[in-house]
Scaffold this motif. Structure first.
Motif, PDB file in Angstrom:
ATOM      1  N   LEU A   7     -62.224   9.723  13.705  1.00 49.45           N
ATOM      2  CA  LEU A   7     -62.463   9.593  12.269  1.00 49.45           C
ATOM      3  C   LEU A   7     -61.285   8.853  11.670  1.00 49.45           C
ATOM      4  N   VAL A   8     -61.576   7.776  10.950  1.00 45.35           N
ATOM      5  CA  VAL A   8     -60.570   7.030  10.196  1.00 45.35           C
ATOM      6  C   VAL A   8     -60.796   7.387   8.729  1.00 45.35           C
ATOM      7  N   THR A   9     -59.790   7.987   8.116  1.00 44.35           N
ATOM      8  CA  THR A   9     -59.915   8.441   6.744  1.00 44.35           C
ATOM      9  C   THR A   9     -58.747   7.926   5.919  1.00 44.35           C
ATOM     10  N   GLY A  10     -58.841   8.082   4.636  1.00 44.40           N
ATOM     11  CA  GLY A  10     -57.782   7.638   3.730  1.00 44.40           C
ATOM     12  C   GLY A  10     -58.374   7.337   2.368  1.00 44.40           C
ATOM     13  N   MET A  11     -57.494   7.137   1.442  1.00 47.00           N
ATOM     14  CA  MET A  11     -57.907   6.895   0.070  1.00 47.00           C
ATOM     15  C   MET A  11     -58.497   5.494  -0.075  1.00 47.00           C
ATOM     16  N   SER A  12     -59.181   5.269  -1.178  1.00 50.01           N
ATOM     17  CA  SER A  12     -59.761   3.967  -1.469  1.00 50.01           C
ATOM     18  C   SER A  12     -58.666   2.907  -1.496  1.00 50.01           C
ATOM     19  N   GLY A  13     -58.897   1.796  -0.817  1.00 51.81           N
ATOM     20  CA  GLY A  13     -57.942   0.699  -0.809  1.00 51.81           C
ATOM     21  C   GLY A  13     -56.958   0.725   0.344  1.00 51.81           C
ATOM     22  N   THR A  14     -57.095   1.675   1.261  1.00 54.77           N
ATOM     23  CA  THR A  14     -56.170   1.728   2.396  1.00 54.77           C
ATOM     24  C   THR A  14     -56.623   0.840   3.550  1.00 54.77           C
ATOM     25  N   GLY A  15     -57.850   0.316   3.481  1.00 54.02           N
ATOM     26  CA  GLY A  15     -58.288  -0.615   4.517  1.00 54.02           C
ATOM     27  C   GLY A  15     -59.226  -0.039   5.559  1.00 54.02           C
ATOM     28  N   ASP A  74     -63.325  19.384  14.100  1.00 58.76           N
ATOM     29  CA  ASP A  74     -63.329  19.863  15.485  1.00 58.76           C
ATOM     30  C   ASP A  74     -64.246  19.046  16.392  1.00 58.76           C
ATOM     31  N   ARG A  75     -65.065  18.199  15.826  1.00 51.43           N
ATOM     32  CA  ARG A  75     -65.968  17.339  16.604  1.00 51.43           C
ATOM     33  C   ARG A  75     -65.338  15.977  16.913  1.00 51.43           C
ATOM     34  N   PHE A  76     -64.177  15.700  16.339  1.00 57.00           N
ATOM     35  CA  PHE A  76     -63.476  14.440  16.566  1.00 57.00           C
ATOM     36  C   PHE A  76     -62.282  14.677  17.489  1.00 57.00           C
ATOM     37  N   ASP A  77     -62.037  13.705  18.367  1.00 51.24           N
ATOM     38  CA  ASP A  77     -60.858  13.767  19.230  1.00 51.24           C
ATOM     39  C   ASP A  77     -59.603  13.392  18.461  1.00 51.24           C
ATOM     40  N   ALA A  78     -59.760  12.588  17.424  1.00 54.46           N
ATOM     41  CA  ALA A  78     -58.627  12.187  16.584  1.00 54.46           C
ATOM     42  C   ALA A  78     -59.113  12.007  15.154  1.00 54.46           C
ATOM     43  N   VAL A  79     -58.275  12.420  14.222  1.00 50.70           N
ATOM     44  CA  VAL A  79     -58.496  12.184  12.796  1.00 50.70           C
ATOM     45  C   VAL A  79     -57.301  11.364  12.333  1.00 50.70           C
ATOM     46  N   VAL A  80     -57.554  10.110  11.987  1.00 47.51           N
ATOM     47  CA  VAL A  80     -56.484   9.162  11.680  1.00 47.51           C
ATOM     48  C   VAL A  80     -56.471   8.880  10.181  1.00 47.51           C
ATOM     49  N   LEU A  81     -55.346   9.190   9.560  1.00 46.26           N
ATOM     50  CA  LEU A  81     -55.156   8.915   8.140  1.00 46.26           C
ATOM     51  C   LEU A  81     -54.504   7.549   7.981  1.00 46.26           C
ATOM     52  N   LEU A  82     -55.166   6.667   7.234  1.00 51.14           N
ATOM     53  CA  LEU A  82     -54.555   5.405   6.826  1.00 51.14           C
ATOM     54  C   LEU A  82     -53.932   5.651   5.456  1.00 51.14           C
ATOM     55  N   LEU A 115     -55.186  10.216  -5.155  1.00 52.05           N
ATOM     56  CA  LEU A 115     -54.087   9.995  -4.222  1.00 52.05           C
ATOM     57  C   LEU A 115     -53.111  11.171  -4.276  1.00 52.05           C
ATOM     58  N   ALA A 116     -52.745  11.591  -5.470  1.00 46.99           N
ATOM     59  CA  ALA A 116     -51.802  12.698  -5.629  1.00 46.99           C
ATOM     60  C   ALA A 116     -52.384  14.022  -5.155  1.00 46.99           C
ATOM     61  N   GLU A 117     -53.674  14.239  -5.431  1.00 50.19           N
ATOM     62  CA  GLU A 117     -54.289  15.534  -5.124  1.00 50.19           C
ATOM     63  C   GLU A 117     -54.789  15.638  -3.690  1.00 50.19           C
ATOM     64  N   PHE A 118     -55.440  14.586  -3.182  1.00 50.88           N
ATOM     65  CA  PHE A 118     -56.155  14.718  -1.917  1.00 50.88           C
ATOM     66  C   PHE A 118     -55.431  14.159  -0.697  1.00 50.88           C
ATOM     67  N   GLU A 119     -54.580  13.143  -0.876  1.00 53.65           N
ATOM     68  CA  GLU A 119     -53.930  12.613   0.318  1.00 53.65           C
ATOM     69  C   GLU A 119     -53.090  13.668   1.043  1.00 53.65           C
ATOM     70  N   PRO A 120     -52.385  14.570   0.340  1.00 58.40           N
ATOM     71  CA  PRO A 120     -51.659  15.616   1.071  1.00 58.40           C
ATOM     72  C   PRO A 120     -52.585  16.502   1.917  1.00 58.40           C
ATOM     73  N   THR A 127     -54.563  14.060  12.821  1.00 54.71           N
ATOM     74  CA  THR A 127     -53.823  14.084  14.083  1.00 54.71           C
ATOM     75  C   THR A 127     -52.876  12.898  14.189  1.00 54.71           C
ATOM     76  N   HIS A 128     -53.148  11.839  13.434  1.00 53.64           N
ATOM     77  CA  HIS A 128     -52.327  10.628  13.421  1.00 53.64           C
ATOM     78  C   HIS A 128     -52.291  10.098  11.986  1.00 53.64           C
ATOM     79  N   GLU A 129     -51.171   9.477  11.612  1.00 53.83           N
ATOM     80  CA  GLU A 129     -51.084   8.775  10.338  1.00 53.83           C
ATOM     81  C   GLU A 129     -50.552   7.373  10.603  1.00 53.83           C
TER      82      GLU A 129
END
Length: 149
Positions: A7-15, A74-82, A115-120, A127-129
């Motif tokens: 899973l690649v996740t992150g706020m709007s505009g992170t790519g 738990d269904r993903f091997d990695a959750v990557v925050l951009l 960004l302030a509320e949810f990125e933390p 698992t990765h940033e």
């Protein structure tokens, strides 16, 4: 061979969408859950996501940022925050032509509040940033490495 699900996740505009498009061009199986049919309002359609993650096959890279995504961590091997600084995100949102979200002052204020509320929270569950302010090719190379290629 075990299927890799990322899973690649992150706020709007992170790519997220740009990275996924490049990964797809490189031959990865990708699903951008911002595309129609994956969400009901602002939440993932859990039946569709569960069905997707139940499929056997090659490495799967999914992108999205929704409130109920943690139910599937738990269904993903990695959750990557951009992640990227707010000014980088807003510059990208200004320049993008494939998504109208973030063009109005109200939407930009929402992005900064989110960004302030949810990125933390995303950071706590990942698992990765990756620093998404770097060139797209570098971010994509890091994602491919996480996928084990």
């Amino acid at each position: 061979m075990r299927v890799r699900r990322i899973l690649v996740t992150g706020m709007s505009g992170t790519g997220k969408s740009s990275a996924l498009a490049e990964l797809a061009r490189q031959g990865f199986r990708t699903v951008d859950t911002d595309e129609p049919g994956w969400k009901d309002g602002e939440l993932w359609r859990e039946d569709r996501i569960a069905e997707l993650l139940d499929q056997e096959g090659e490495t799967l890279i999914v992108s999205g940022c929704v409130e109920n995504q943690g139910r599937f961590y738990d269904r993903f091997d990695a959750v990557v925050l951009l992640s990227a600084p707010a000014e980088v995100m807003l510059e990208r949102i200004d320049a993008r032509t494939n998504n109208p979200f973030g063009k109005s002052s109200a939407e930009r204020a929402r992005i900064l509040a989110d960004l302030a509320e949810f990125e933390p929270l995303l950071r706590a569950g990942c698992t990765h940033e990756l620093d998404a302010a770097r060139p797209l090719a570098d971010v994509v190379a890091d994602l491919a490495a996480i996928a084990g290629t």
